[in-house]
Design a protein around this motif. Structure first.
Motif, PDB file in Angstrom:
ATOM      1  N   PRO A   1      10.298  -7.126 -17.159  1.00 53.33           N
ATOM      2  CA  PRO A   1      11.527  -8.043 -16.581  1.00 53.33           C
ATOM      3  C   PRO A   1      11.554  -7.933 -15.321  1.00 53.33           C
ATOM      4  CG  PRO A   1      12.171  -6.960 -18.725  1.00 53.33           C
ATOM      5  CD  PRO A   1      10.806  -6.395 -18.336  1.00 53.33           C
ATOM      6  N   PRO A   2      11.740  -8.893 -14.400  1.00 57.44           N
ATOM      7  CA  PRO A   2      11.898  -9.055 -13.089  1.00 57.44           C
ATOM      8  C   PRO A   2      12.910  -7.984 -12.560  1.00 57.44           C
ATOM      9  CG  PRO A   2      11.927 -11.354 -14.103  1.00 57.44           C
ATOM     10  CD  PRO A   2      12.039 -10.656 -15.171  1.00 57.44           C
ATOM     11  N   ASN A   3      12.449  -7.365 -11.775  1.00 64.30           N
ATOM     12  CA  ASN A   3      13.280  -6.169 -11.038  1.00 64.30           C
ATOM     13  C   ASN A   3      13.214  -6.237  -9.392  1.00 64.30           C
ATOM     14  OD1 ASN A   3      14.495  -3.868 -10.806  1.00 64.30           O
ATOM     15  ND2 ASN A   3      12.806  -2.615 -11.437  1.00 64.30           N
ATOM     16  N   PRO A   4      13.867  -7.260  -8.885  1.00 58.10           N
ATOM     17  CA  PRO A   4      13.613  -7.426  -7.596  1.00 58.10           C
ATOM     18  C   PRO A   4      14.365  -6.343  -6.663  1.00 58.10           C
ATOM     19  CG  PRO A   4      15.413  -8.886  -8.365  1.00 58.10           C
ATOM     20  CD  PRO A   4      14.821  -8.346  -9.455  1.00 58.10           C
ATOM     21  N   THR A   5      14.983  -5.331  -7.113  1.00 62.21           N
ATOM     22  CA  THR A   5      15.565  -4.417  -6.450  1.00 62.21           C
ATOM     23  C   THR A   5      14.640  -3.058  -6.521  1.00 62.21           C
ATOM     24  OG1 THR A   5      17.093  -3.652  -7.972  1.00 62.21           O
ATOM     25  CG2 THR A   5      17.769  -5.417  -6.330  1.00 62.21           C
ATOM     26  N   GLY A   6      13.704  -3.098  -7.629  1.00 60.03           N
ATOM     27  CA  GLY A   6      13.003  -1.889  -7.628  1.00 60.03           C
ATOM     28  C   GLY A   6      13.705  -0.995  -8.350  1.00 60.03           C
ATOM     29  N   LEU A   7      14.781  -1.228  -9.317  1.00 56.19           N
ATOM     30  CA  LEU A   7      15.497  -0.369  -9.683  1.00 56.19           C
ATOM     31  C   LEU A   7      14.672   0.553 -10.971  1.00 56.19           C
ATOM     32  CD1 LEU A   7      18.307   0.814 -10.552  1.00 56.19           C
ATOM     33  CD2 LEU A   7      18.414  -1.073 -11.814  1.00 56.19           C
ATOM     34  N   CYS A   8      14.593   1.583 -10.883  1.00 58.67           N
ATOM     35  CA  CYS A   8      13.876   2.545 -11.999  1.00 58.67           C
ATOM     36  C   CYS A   8      14.360   4.171 -11.539  1.00 58.67           C
ATOM     37  CB  CYS A   8      12.517   2.411 -11.964  1.00 58.67           C
ATOM     38  SG  CYS A   8      11.443   3.040 -10.388  1.00 58.67           S
TER      39      CYS A   8
ATOM     40  N   ARG B   1       0.651  -1.258   0.107  1.00 53.87           N
ATOM     41  CA  ARG B   1      -0.041   0.078   0.059  1.00 53.87           C
ATOM     42  C   ARG B   1       0.852   1.306  -0.077  1.00 53.87           C
ATOM     43  NH1 ARG B   1      -2.742  -0.570   4.454  1.00 53.87           N
ATOM     44  NH2 ARG B   1      -1.369   1.185   5.818  1.00 53.87           N
ATOM     45  N   MET B   2       0.476   2.063  -0.981  1.00 57.54           N
ATOM     46  CA  MET B   2       1.195   3.281  -0.754  1.00 57.54           C
ATOM     47  C   MET B   2       0.174   4.716  -0.351  1.00 57.54           C
ATOM     48  SD  MET B   2       2.354   5.561  -4.168  1.00 57.54           S
ATOM     49  CE  MET B   2       0.530   5.614  -4.926  1.00 57.54           C
TER      50      MET B   2
ATOM     51  N   CYS C   1       6.638   1.098  -8.538  1.00 54.86           N
ATOM     52  CA  CYS C   1       7.586   0.072  -9.186  1.00 54.86           C
ATOM     53  C   CYS C   1       7.331  -1.220  -8.293  1.00 54.86           C
ATOM     54  CB  CYS C   1       8.799   0.336  -9.079  1.00 54.86           C
ATOM     55  SG  CYS C   1      10.003  -0.937  -9.893  1.00 54.86           S
ATOM     56  N   LEU C   2       6.697  -2.318  -8.976  1.00 56.80           N
ATOM     57  CA  LEU C   2       6.767  -3.504  -8.316  1.00 56.80           C
ATOM     58  C   LEU C   2       7.581  -4.600  -8.979  1.00 56.80           C
ATOM     59  CD1 LEU C   2       2.790  -4.091  -8.209  1.00 56.80           C
ATOM     60  CD2 LEU C   2       4.197  -2.820  -6.684  1.00 56.80           C
ATOM     61  N   GLU C   3       7.983  -5.727  -8.474  1.00 54.52           N
ATOM     62  CA  GLU C   3       8.738  -6.657  -8.938  1.00 54.52           C
ATOM     63  C   GLU C   3       8.776  -6.604 -10.520  1.00 54.52           C
ATOM     64  OE1 GLU C   3      11.335 -10.805  -8.237  1.00 54.52           O
ATOM     65  OE2 GLU C   3       9.912  -9.794  -6.698  1.00 54.52           O
TER      66      GLU C   3
ATOM     67  N   ILE D   1       5.566  -2.994  -3.034  1.00 60.03           N
ATOM     68  CA  ILE D   1       6.255  -1.831  -3.682  1.00 60.03           C
ATOM     69  C   ILE D   1       7.617  -1.681  -3.355  1.00 60.03           C
ATOM     70  CG2 ILE D   1       6.053   0.837  -3.834  1.00 60.03           C
ATOM     71  CD1 ILE D   1       3.067   0.540  -2.861  1.00 60.03           C
ATOM     72  N   LEU D   2       8.359  -1.715  -4.182  1.00 59.93           N
ATOM     73  CA  LEU D   2       9.764  -1.484  -4.250  1.00 59.93           C
ATOM     74  C   LEU D   2      10.248  -0.261  -4.238  1.00 59.93           C
ATOM     75  CD1 LEU D   2      10.759  -4.717  -6.131  1.00 59.93           C
ATOM     76  CD2 LEU D   2      10.177  -4.593  -3.654  1.00 59.93           C
ATOM     77  N   ALA D   3       9.786   0.528  -5.126  1.00 57.59           N
ATOM     78  CA  ALA D   3      10.176   1.919  -5.199  1.00 57.59           C
ATOM     79  C   ALA D   3       9.022   2.871  -5.821  1.00 57.59           C
ATOM     80  CB  ALA D   3      11.350   2.047  -6.218  1.00 57.59           C
ATOM     81  N   VAL D   4       9.096   4.308  -5.387  1.00 60.04           N
ATOM     82  CA  VAL D   4       8.446   5.177  -5.843  1.00 60.04           C
ATOM     83  C   VAL D   4       9.219   6.339  -6.249  1.00 60.04           C
ATOM     84  CG1 VAL D   4       6.354   6.768  -5.202  1.00 60.04           C
ATOM     85  CG2 VAL D   4       6.368   4.443  -4.248  1.00 60.04           C
ATOM     86  N   LYS D   5       8.794   6.867  -7.465  1.00 62.49           N
ATOM     87  CA  LYS D   5       9.475   8.153  -8.294  1.00 62.49           C
ATOM     88  C   LYS D   5       8.540   8.942  -8.548  1.00 62.49           C
ATOM     89  CE  LYS D   5      13.435   5.711  -8.037  1.00 62.49           C
ATOM     90  NZ  LYS D   5      14.346   6.161  -6.979  1.00 62.49           N
ATOM     91  N   LEU D   6       8.789  10.495  -8.353  1.00 66.06           N
ATOM     92  CA  LEU D   6       7.570  11.238  -8.710  1.00 66.06           C
ATOM     93  C   LEU D   6       8.451  12.518  -9.195  1.00 66.06           C
ATOM     94  CD1 LEU D   6       6.277  12.740  -5.321  1.00 66.06           C
ATOM     95  CD2 LEU D   6       7.991  10.779  -5.367  1.00 66.06           C
ATOM     96  N   ASN D   7       7.688  13.170 -10.070  1.00 63.22           N
ATOM     97  CA  ASN D   7       8.070  14.506 -10.267  1.00 63.22           C
ATOM     98  C   ASN D   7       6.792  15.440 -10.541  1.00 63.22           C
ATOM     99  OD1 ASN D   7       6.879  13.931 -12.894  1.00 63.22           O
ATOM    100  ND2 ASN D   7       8.786  13.490 -13.765  1.00 63.22           N
ATOM    101  N   ARG D   8       6.749  16.682 -10.931  1.00 65.68           N
ATOM    102  CA  ARG D   8       5.683  17.433 -10.813  1.00 65.68           C
ATOM    103  C   ARG D   8       4.406  17.030 -11.964  1.00 65.68           C
ATOM    104  NH1 ARG D   8       9.598  21.804 -10.059  1.00 65.68           N
ATOM    105  NH2 ARG D   8       9.270  22.516  -7.857  1.00 65.68           N
TER     106      ARG D   8
END
Length: 456
Positions: A159-166, A102-103, A136-138, A123-130
Motif C-alpha cells: 500500500p502507498p507509504n509516502p512517509t516511509g513508515l515501517c 541509492r543506499m 522502504c520505498l513508497e 529510499i524513504l527509510a532504512v531499518k536494520l538489526n543484527r
C-alpha cells in the motif's frame, strides 16, 4: 524478479577531501527553530545519535549528559537524508538527496565503502538489526541478510507509504517487520523477516497510521494514528490490544515518533506540538472487594460505560500521560527516545533545529520533566565551533571519513533504477573484505554485526 543493482566495493578506500562543516544561516528573524538538519536517528539501544545535513552526517555518543562526543563525521555523501548506525558497530547506512535511490553502506572506522544498492525509486527509510536490513520505498520493501547483503525478499506493490513508515524489531530472538497494510484504514501488517512470511494484520486505528515502534524484546508494538489523539500498544505476534492512551482531545497533531524504554515500562510520543508525552505501561488492577465510596463509584462508572456509544466508552477507559515535557517551541520535527544515562532515566529529544534536549524523568511520580542539558549538533561559523567539534590528532578524528565520491562515475548517478541483467545477481554474496590492516571480522562488535557461534 526485478532486483536492485548492487555495487560491491571490496576494500575500496574512500578518498579524503576537506569539506567544510555544515553551515546554514539563520532566518531573517533569527528564529532558533530554523531546520538545520535533514534527519536524526538513535541507534537500536539508544547509545548513539546520528544526524544528517547538507555536508554529510555526524555520529554522537550518548554516554554522558554534560558533553556530546562526536565519534565520527562523514562527508562521503552530501545532503544526507538517511543515516542509520547498527548498534555500536562501525556499520553505517547512508542515503543522500543527491542520489536518493541509492543506499551506501560504510565501515566508518576503516574509511571504506562495503557496498551500495540502487532501487527504482527514492529510499524513504532504512531499518536494520543484527539479522536483517530493510529498505522502504513508497510502494515496496526489500529485506536483505545483513551479514552478506543478500536480497532475501522483495515485497512489491505494498500500500502507498509516502512517509516511509515501517519498524523492525531489534531483539536477538525475533525479527518482525511492521508496515502499513491498507490504503484506506489504519491497518498494520506484521511480517516475520527471518522466516519471510506474513504473521498477521492488526487493525490499529480507524484512520491511517502515522507512527509505529517495537519494544526492545519485539513483544509489543506501539501505534499512533494520523489524528494523533490515541496511541495503542499491541502484543506481538498475536496482535491483541494491551494498552490504549489518549494524547489529547482538543486538537489533531502529527506524531513523529514513538519509543519504548529499554525495560518496556514507559512509552514516549513526540509530535509537531510543544509537548512530549510519556505513558506508563502498567495494567490497573480493579478493586475487588473495596467497601469505599470511591470503589463503589468506580464500579458504577465502569458498568455505565457499557451502555454508552463505543467511542465514548473507549475514551472513559483510556489512560492519560504519566509525565510530560514542554519543548521551547512547536512546529519543528523531532525524534524522542527514552534512555538511562549515568544511571538516571532520561528523555532525549533530537530536533531538526540542530539540538539535542535532555530531560530528567521521575519514574515514580512522573509530572513535568525538567530540562537538564541542551547540546548543539551542527557547526556554524557564526556561532563558533560546536561543543563536539573534532580536533586533528584526537582518537575520534582518526576514525573520521572526510570524503567525496565522484558523482560522474558509473557507480553513482548513472544507475537510475533496476536492471534485470546488470549489477549483482540475486543471492550474490559480499566477498571477504581485505583492507590494509587486515580482513573485516564479521564477529567483531566494533566492526560489523556479530554472528552466532555456529556461523563463525
Amino acid at each position: 524478479m526485478i532486483e536492485p543493482i548492487a555495487e560491491l566495493r571490496t576494500g575500496e578506500k574512500v578518498r579524503r577531501s576537506g569539506s567544510s562543516p555544515d553551515r546554514q544561516s539563520s532566518g531573517s528573524d533569527g528564529s532558533p527553530e530554523l531546520q538545520r538538519l535533514s534527519c536524526a536517528s538513535f541507534n537500536q539501544d539508544t547509545t548513539s545519535l546520528a544526524v544528517g545535513g547538507k555536508n554529510g552526517y555526524r555520529l554522537f555518543s550518548l554516554s554522558s549528559v554534560d558533553r556530546m562526543d562526536c565519534i565520527h563525521q562523514g562527508v562521503e555523501s552530501p545532503d544526507v537524508c538517511v543515516a542509520e548506525r547498527l548498534f555500536s558497530s562501525s556499520l553505517m547506512v547512508v542515503v543522500s538527496r543527491s542520489a536518493p535511490f541509492r543506499m551506501n553502506i560504510y565501515h566508518f572506522k576503516k574509511g571504506t565503502e562495503i557496498c551500495n544498492y540502487s532501487y527504482s525509486s527514492n529510499i524513504l527509510a532504512v531499518k536494520l538489526n543484527r539479522q536483517r536490513l530493510v529498505v522502504c520505498l513508497e510502494e515496496a520493501l526489500y529485506i536483505h541478510n545483513i551479514k552478506d547483503m543478500k536480497l532475501l525478499k522483495s515485497l512489491l506493490n505494498t500500500p502507498p507509504n509516502p512517509t516511509g513508515l515501517c519498524a523492525l524489531s531489534v531483539s536477538h530472538s525475533s525479527s518482525y517487520l511492521a508496515y502499513p497494510g491498507s490504503v484506506t484504514a489504519g491497518e498494520i501488517t506484521l511480517y516475520d523477516a527471518v522466516n519471510l512470511n506474513e504473521v498477521t494484520v492488526i487493525s490499529a486505528h480507524a484512520s491511517h497510521v502515522a507512527a509505529i515502534s517495537f519494544n526492545a524484546s519485539g513483544t509489543s508494538l506501539a501505534t499512533a494514528s494520523e489524528k494523533g489523539t490515541v496511541i495503542r500498544v499491541f502484543s506481538v505476534p498475536d496482535g491483541d490490544k494491551l494498552f490504549e492512551f489518549r494524547r489529547g482531545m482538543k486538537r489533531y497533531v502529527s506524531i513523529s515518533s514513538l519509543s519504548f524504554s529499554a525495560d518496556a515500562q514507559f512509552l514516549c510520543a513526540s509530535s509537531n506540538t510543544e509537548t512530549v508525552h510519556i505513558f506508563r505501561l502498567e495494567h490497573h488492577r480493579p478493586s475487588q472487594e473495596s467497601p469505599s465510596w470511591s470503589g463503589y463509584m468506580g464500579k458504577m462508572f465502569s458498568a455505565a460505560s457499557t451502555y454508552l456509544p463505543s467511542q465514548v466508552s473507549d475514551m472513559m477507559h483510556q489512560d492519560r500521560a504519566f509525565a510530560t515535557v514542554r519543548l521551547a517551541a512547536a512546529g519543528m520535527k523531532n525524534i524522542s527516545a527514552l534512555s538511562t544515562i549515568q544511571k538516571v532515566p532520561r528523555l532525549l529529544v533530537a530536533s531538526l533545529d540542530g539540538h539535542l534536549y535532555i530531560y530528567n524523568i521521575d519514574p515514580q511520580e512522573g509530572g513535568d520533566c525538567p530540562l537538564v542539558k541542551k547540546h548543539r549538533l551542527y557547526e556554524s561559523a557564526d556561532e563558533g565551533p560546536a561543543a563536539s567539534e573534532l580536533e586533528v590528532g584526537s582518537p575520534s578524528y582518526a576514525a573520521t571519513v572526510a570524503t567525496s565520491r565522484n558523482q560522474d562515475s558509473p557507480s553513482s548517478s548513472s544507475l537510475t533504477g533496476y536492471s534485470e541483467d546488470g549489477g549483482a545477481k540475486r543471492g550474490e554474496l559480499i566477498p571477504e573484505h581485505e583492507f590494509a590492516d587486515g580482513p573485516l571480522r564479521l564477529d567483531d562488535e566494533q566492526e560489523f554485526p556479530p554472528v552466532s557461534s555456529q556461523d563463525t
